[in-house]
Write a protein that holds these residues in place. Structure first.
Motif: not given
Length: 189
Positions: A92, A95-96, A99-100, A103, A122, A153-154, A157-158, A161
């Motif tokens: 997790n 992946f987060w 994704c950051e 972006k 992922y 992927f937002d 990602q939420r 998180y």
């Protein structure tokens, strides 16, 4: 960053923190534990860079205020990731972080390539580092990856998180892992 299968992936902390946890379980190892804590502190003092004094008790105690605060610290992120890796549950945070980085990509070719890589690693069912997201989100991402944008992927990602905030983060704060770091630094005060 390091390369994994030819793709940029965030580097994972290869740290002695797991060894620290094992030492804590054996009271007979107290002398080695104290020495190990000192080594551990030295290793993480440098993770902020040469312009700072390093990892402090104040900074580490701030991490307990919120997951956002923990992740806003380079050292905090690395230590949290090392903790999750020691529990075999770091997909997790990985992946987060990916994704950051995703972006920040400006090239459409690179974004398209990276989106497919992230999806395969992922998001797709039975992926090597599959994250825990619902079917609806997974399908939405599958469609978004065909014409990727910085926000494709937002939603995932939420969700990730939120999972970390509810599960992994409280475990981290209660862990001997985090307490050992605080104890090691507070001894120096």
């Amino acid at each position: 960053m390091r390369e994994h299968n030819g793709k940029d992936m965030p580097s994972l902390v290869q740290s002695p923190l797991r060894e620290l946890q094992c030492l804590e379980k054996d009271a007979g190892n107290q002398k080695r534990l104290v020495k190990r804590r000192g080594i551990l502190k030295c290793q993480f003092r440098s993770c902020e860079g040469p312009d700072t004094k390093g990892l402090s008790f104040e900074e580490m105690s701030q991490w307990s205020h919120s997951l956002e605060r923990l992740l806003s610290s380079k050292c905090g992120t690395q230590i949290f990731q090392a903790f999750l890796k020691s529990e075999f549950s770091d997909e997790n945070i990985e992946f987060w972080l990916v994704c950051e980085d995703y972006k920040k990509i400006r090239s459409s070719f690179r974004m398209s390539s990276r989106a497919r890589t992230i999806f395969k690693r992922y998001v797709q069912p039975e992926a090597a580092r599959e994250i825990n997201i619902d079917h609806k989100t997974r399908d939405s991402i599958r469609r978004n990856v065909k014409t990727p944008t910085a926000v494709c992927f937002d939603d995932a990602q939420r969700i990730v998180y939120s999972l970390m905030e509810r599960d992994s983060y409280p475990r981290f704060l209660r862990s001997n892992f985090y307490r050992a770091l605080l104890d090691a630094e507070s001894v120096d005060l």
